[in-house]
Every structure is written in C-alpha cells, then in structure tokens.
Design a protein around this motif. Structure first.
Motif, PDB file in Angstrom:
ATOM      1  N   VAL A  20       0.948  -1.007   0.114  1.00  0.00           N
ATOM      2  CA  VAL A  20       0.023  -0.172   0.107  1.00  0.00           C
ATOM      3  C   VAL A  20       0.875   1.215   0.073  1.00  0.00           C
ATOM      4  CG1 VAL A  20      -2.006  -1.224   1.226  1.00  0.00           C
ATOM      5  CG2 VAL A  20      -0.139   0.132   2.470  1.00  0.00           C
ATOM      6  N   GLY A  21       0.275   2.304  -0.290  1.00  0.00           N
ATOM      7  CA  GLY A  21       1.025   3.539  -0.213  1.00  0.00           C
ATOM      8  C   GLY A  21       0.218   4.877  -0.928  1.00  0.00           C
ATOM      9  N   ALA A  22       0.854   5.830  -1.278  1.00  0.00           N
ATOM     10  CA  ALA A  22       0.261   7.218  -1.534  1.00  0.00           C
ATOM     11  C   ALA A  22      -0.323   6.966  -3.008  1.00  0.00           C
ATOM     12  CB  ALA A  22       1.437   8.390  -1.564  1.00  0.00           C
ATOM     13  N   ARG A  23      -1.286   7.665  -3.080  1.00  0.00           N
ATOM     14  CA  ARG A  23      -2.111   7.659  -4.434  1.00  0.00           C
ATOM     15  C   ARG A  23      -1.058   8.918  -5.222  1.00  0.00           C
ATOM     16  NH1 ARG A  23      -6.489   7.251  -0.788  1.00  0.00           N
ATOM     17  NH2 ARG A  23      -8.107   5.751  -1.650  1.00  0.00           N
ATOM     18  N   ALA A  24      -0.852   9.878  -4.583  1.00  0.00           N
ATOM     19  CA  ALA A  24      -0.022  10.953  -5.515  1.00  0.00           C
ATOM     20  C   ALA A  24       1.531  10.424  -5.155  1.00  0.00           C
ATOM     21  CB  ALA A  24      -0.280  12.264  -4.930  1.00  0.00           C
ATOM     22  N   ALA A  25       1.934   9.487  -5.723  1.00  0.00           N
ATOM     23  CA  ALA A  25       3.232   8.692  -5.494  1.00  0.00           C
ATOM     24  C   ALA A  25       4.366   9.334  -6.421  1.00  0.00           C
ATOM     25  CB  ALA A  25       3.170   7.195  -5.616  1.00  0.00           C
ATOM     26  N   SER A  26       5.543   9.184  -5.969  1.00  0.00           N
ATOM     27  CA  SER A  26       6.522   9.932  -6.806  1.00  0.00           C
ATOM     28  C   SER A  26       6.741   8.627  -7.936  1.00  0.00           C
ATOM     29  CB  SER A  26       7.825  10.211  -6.043  1.00  0.00           C
ATOM     30  OG  SER A  26       8.555   9.080  -5.472  1.00  0.00           O
ATOM     31  N   LYS A  61       2.138  11.864   6.402  1.00  0.00           N
ATOM     32  CA  LYS A  61       1.891  11.544   7.988  1.00  0.00           C
ATOM     33  C   LYS A  61       0.629  11.255   8.157  1.00  0.00           C
ATOM     34  CE  LYS A  61       4.338  13.630  10.941  1.00  0.00           C
ATOM     35  NZ  LYS A  61       4.895  14.445  12.061  1.00  0.00           N
ATOM     36  N   ARG A  62      -0.292  11.867   7.467  1.00  0.00           N
ATOM     37  CA  ARG A  62      -1.881  11.601   7.541  1.00  0.00           C
ATOM     38  C   ARG A  62      -2.278  10.661   6.475  1.00  0.00           C
ATOM     39  NH1 ARG A  62      -4.162  14.279  11.748  1.00  0.00           N
ATOM     40  NH2 ARG A  62      -6.076  13.893  10.845  1.00  0.00           N
ATOM     41  N   SER A  63      -2.272   9.203   6.462  1.00  0.00           N
ATOM     42  CA  SER A  63      -2.629   8.880   5.434  1.00  0.00           C
ATOM     43  C   SER A  63      -3.264   7.273   5.588  1.00  0.00           C
ATOM     44  CB  SER A  63      -1.240   8.230   4.529  1.00  0.00           C
ATOM     45  OG  SER A  63      -1.354   7.336   3.934  1.00  0.00           O
ATOM     46  N   GLY A  64      -4.057   7.105   4.682  1.00  0.00           N
ATOM     47  CA  GLY A  64      -4.898   5.680   4.833  1.00  0.00           C
ATOM     48  C   GLY A  64      -3.959   4.599   4.974  1.00  0.00           C
ATOM     49  N   SER A  65      -2.828   4.448   4.284  1.00  0.00           N
ATOM     50  CA  SER A  65      -1.870   3.371   4.150  1.00  0.00           C
ATOM     51  C   SER A  65      -1.353   3.329   5.604  1.00  0.00           C
ATOM     52  CB  SER A  65      -0.664   3.977   3.365  1.00  0.00           C
ATOM     53  OG  SER A  65      -1.009   3.996   2.230  1.00  0.00           O
ATOM     54  N   ARG A 102       7.392  10.701   4.909  1.00  0.00           N
ATOM     55  CA  ARG A 102       7.145  10.933   6.426  1.00  0.00           C
ATOM     56  C   ARG A 102       6.499   9.852   7.281  1.00  0.00           C
ATOM     57  NH1 ARG A 102       6.624  17.392   5.511  1.00  0.00           N
ATOM     58  NH2 ARG A 102       8.787  17.873   4.950  1.00  0.00           N
ATOM     59  N   GLY A 103       5.633   9.666   6.500  1.00  0.00           N
ATOM     60  CA  GLY A 103       4.824   8.459   7.080  1.00  0.00           C
ATOM     61  C   GLY A 103       5.510   7.122   7.150  1.00  0.00           C
ATOM     62  N   CYS A 104       6.391   6.622   6.441  1.00  0.00           N
ATOM     63  CA  CYS A 104       7.146   5.545   6.380  1.00  0.00           C
ATOM     64  C   CYS A 104       8.233   5.779   7.439  1.00  0.00           C
ATOM     65  CB  CYS A 104       7.956   5.367   5.052  1.00  0.00           C
ATOM     66  SG  CYS A 104       6.870   4.677   3.895  1.00  0.00           S
TER      67      CYS A 104
END
Length: 372
Positions: free
Chosen positions: A120-126, A235-239, A266-268
């Motif tokens: 899982v991870g960010a929708r707006a991923a790099s 930092k604030r993520s559904g993942s 930052r979440g990781c």
C-alpha cells in the motif's frame, strides 16, 4: 461456497438490512447458527439477540430492487458470495475484530486462502515510489506470495499491475460494490484482476465510493495478509491506518525509507520509529516472512538488475552519478556535473529514454532504482 439459493438470499438479506453490520450480524449468527435460521427467528428472536427494534424492518423484508441487483450480479460467471460459514472464507479474516459477514468475489476465490503480502502507499506517489512498488511487488509475486492492495491510484495500482506482469497473483479489495470501480481510470485494471486474480468487496453491488468505506476496506487488506509493506505515505494517510491495523492483528509491518525532504516519506519514517521493519529490497521482506531464496521457486529472479549503463554517453554517465534517489533540482545537477544546460538536458533525455531517470514535478529529476 454459498450456492444454495435460499441460504444465499438469507445472507443477502442480512447484508442489505440497514444498520445490520458485522457486529449485529455476528450476534445473530452466534445466536442462531446460520443466516437462514437467524431470519426465521423473527422479531422476538432478534430482540433476544440484541438487535434493536429499529432494525427489524430490514430483516423482515429486504429492498426488492437491491436484492434483484445482488442476485443478478452473482448469477454471472466467475462470481461468488463467500460468507462466514463458507470453507473458502479466509481464516486470517476470522482473527480480526469485526470480520466482514461475507465477501462478494469476482475471479479466483482460491486466492483467498493463499499467503498474501499487502502493498500500500500514496495515491500521489513519486516516480521513484511507483518504481519501488513495481519492483518489490513483481519480485515478491514471483515467489508465490499473492500481492493484495486496494485498487487505488498510485502505489496500489502499480503493485497490482506488477504482480500480474510477473505472472503472479493479486487480490484487489474494493471500497465500493464489486460492480463499481474507483477510481474509474482503473476499470481496465479491475477487469484484468477479475480475469487473472481476484477482486473482492464486503459492500453490496451498487454501492458507490464513500469516504467511510475505505477504512473498512483497509481492515480487510490488513487482515488477509501476513504483513503490510508501505512504500510511500504522508504523515496522515490511509496507508498508515492499514499498517496500524496490521500491527494490532499481529502482522508484520514493513516500510521503505526515503529522503527527509520528501513529504511522502514521512509516514514511512514514522512507522519505522514506531517499530516497523525498514526494508531496502524485496529480499528483506521475504527473509522476514521466512521466504528467502531457500523457500522460493526456481523461477524466482533473485535480483532485478538495473538497466545496463555501458552504452551511455559520457555526459549521461556523469549525470546519472549526480542524480539522487529523490528530487534533484536541475540547477544542482548543473553544479554537480559542470555540464552546460544544453548538454545536461540532452543527457537527462538520454537517461529518461533508457529508463534510468525520471522527471519529477517542479523540474526535478530522480534516479529509478531497482530492488537488489
């Protein structure tokens, strides 16, 4: 598999009854043993099981149009309703609080009982994050682990695609009904997963995307899996919700570190501070799950090699060594390489065409690494 029409319709009645979710449904099942018996208990029996009177109407008579929609969806090929009393229902889901009463399934239901890793991870991923999702998921899928994710944009979609391209298996857990695809641009991907993997949902056909559904979806992703790999997350993520639920259920949590300047890292980093295992390669994940090379099939490609750089021009080779893993500014590359703007631009184009460098928003560039 829930195939008997009477029993299936009893389950559908429970699922369609407004206000009767996993908690109330479980009370009825524990009290009466089956969906059909629970419905036959009638209002007095429902009250004894702790079901408020306000919910009785939905148990007496389900919405006819919604029932017909569910029945029609299930009657099509490759579709099934896997209820709590079904032998195909995954044991791991029974171990979590509030397991779904049933799952609408499109595809290969045998995957539900396969060992799975959630990615899982960010929708707006790099671009680098997407590359990590693809390389980790592809290599891990080749070991026989099923890649499970939420069909979202960004990391989720990249993980599903990589598993399919590697010839492995993947499960998509939808936050909508099984007949709806969110986001809509993943319609073709959802179709491929239905044909070559498995798409599941606890929501009845016709259910659209609603914000409160996605945390419920995340608990299923976490519950199905041996562990959760978070590739990129703010930092604030559904993942992070998925990772927290996995940890609470005694599952492994893995996180890929990134640049301290990258918001999606930052979440990781927060997960790693809280005890998640820092991983730099797919091998790290496989080792932690007890699936190192000794346990992998002969077809496992233990190393995903980077693109060959022997044929690069001198300017491109110099530029590649100057590009960082995250968002290196063009001006900084000028300073690091000593190349003029035209030569540097040509070198960057050569590297992009070779699949070694990706352009990022704001005129930045990053190296496309591979799991080693």
């Amino acid at each position: 598999m829930t195939t008997d029409a009477t029993q299936r319709d009893a389950w559908l009645t429970l699922l369609l009854a407004p206000g009767v979710g996993p908690v109330t449904g479980m009370r009825l099942l524990q009290a009466y043993g089956s969906a059909a018996a629970a419905l036959a208990a009638g209002p007095s029996g429902w009250t004894r099981a702790g079901v408020p009177e306000a919910l009785h109407a939905g148990l007496r008579q389900p919405d006819a149009a919604a029932m017909a929609r569910c029945q029609a969806w299930l009657d099509a090929p490759q579709r099934a309703l896997i209820s709590l009393d079904d032998p195909h229902y995954p044991q791991r889901l029974l171990e979590i609080p509030r397991p779904p009463l049933a799952l609408f399934c499109l595809g290969d239901v045998s995957l539900l009982t396969r060992d799975q890793l959630a990615v899982v991870g960010a929708r707006a991923a790099s671009r680098q994050g997407l590359e990590h999702a693809r390389s980790f998921s592809g290599e891990i899928a080749r070991t026989g682990l099923c890649i499970t994710s939420g069909l979202a944009s960004g990391i989720d979609g990249a993980a599903h695609e990589a598993a399919l391209e590697a010839g492995g298996s993947t499960i998509a857990v939808a936050g909508t009904g099984p007949d709806r695809v969110y986001p809509a641009r993943h319609r073709a991907l959802a179709h491929r997963i239905g044909e070559h993997g498995l798409l599941i949902s606890e929501f009845v056909p016709g259910t659209g995307a609603q914000a409160q559904h996605f945390p419920r979806r995340n608990r299923i992703i976490a519950g199905l899996s041996l562990g959760v790999l978070v590739v990129e997350a703010a930092k604030r993520s559904g993942s992070l919700i998925t990772a927290r639920l996995a940890a609470e259920n005694g599952r492994e949590v893995f996180a890929i570190p990134g640049s301290i300047h990258h918001p999606q890292a930052r979440g990781c980093h927060a997960l790693i501070r809280d005890g998640a295992l820092l991983v730099e390669s797919a091998k790290d994940v496989l080792f932690a799950l007890g699936r190192d090379e000794a346990h992998a099939p002969d077809t496992l490609q233990n190393v995903i090699k980077p693109h060959a750089s022997a044929a690069l021009s001198g300017a491109a080779a110099k530029t590649l060594s100057a590009v960082g893993d995250h968002a290196t500014a063009f001006d900084l590359l000028v300073a690091r390489t000593g190349l003029d703007i035209q030569t540097l631009s040509s070198a960057l184009l050569e590297l992009e065409l070779a699949g070694l460098v990706a352009s990022e928003p704001g005129g930045n560039f990053s190296r496309l690494g591979r799991a080693r």
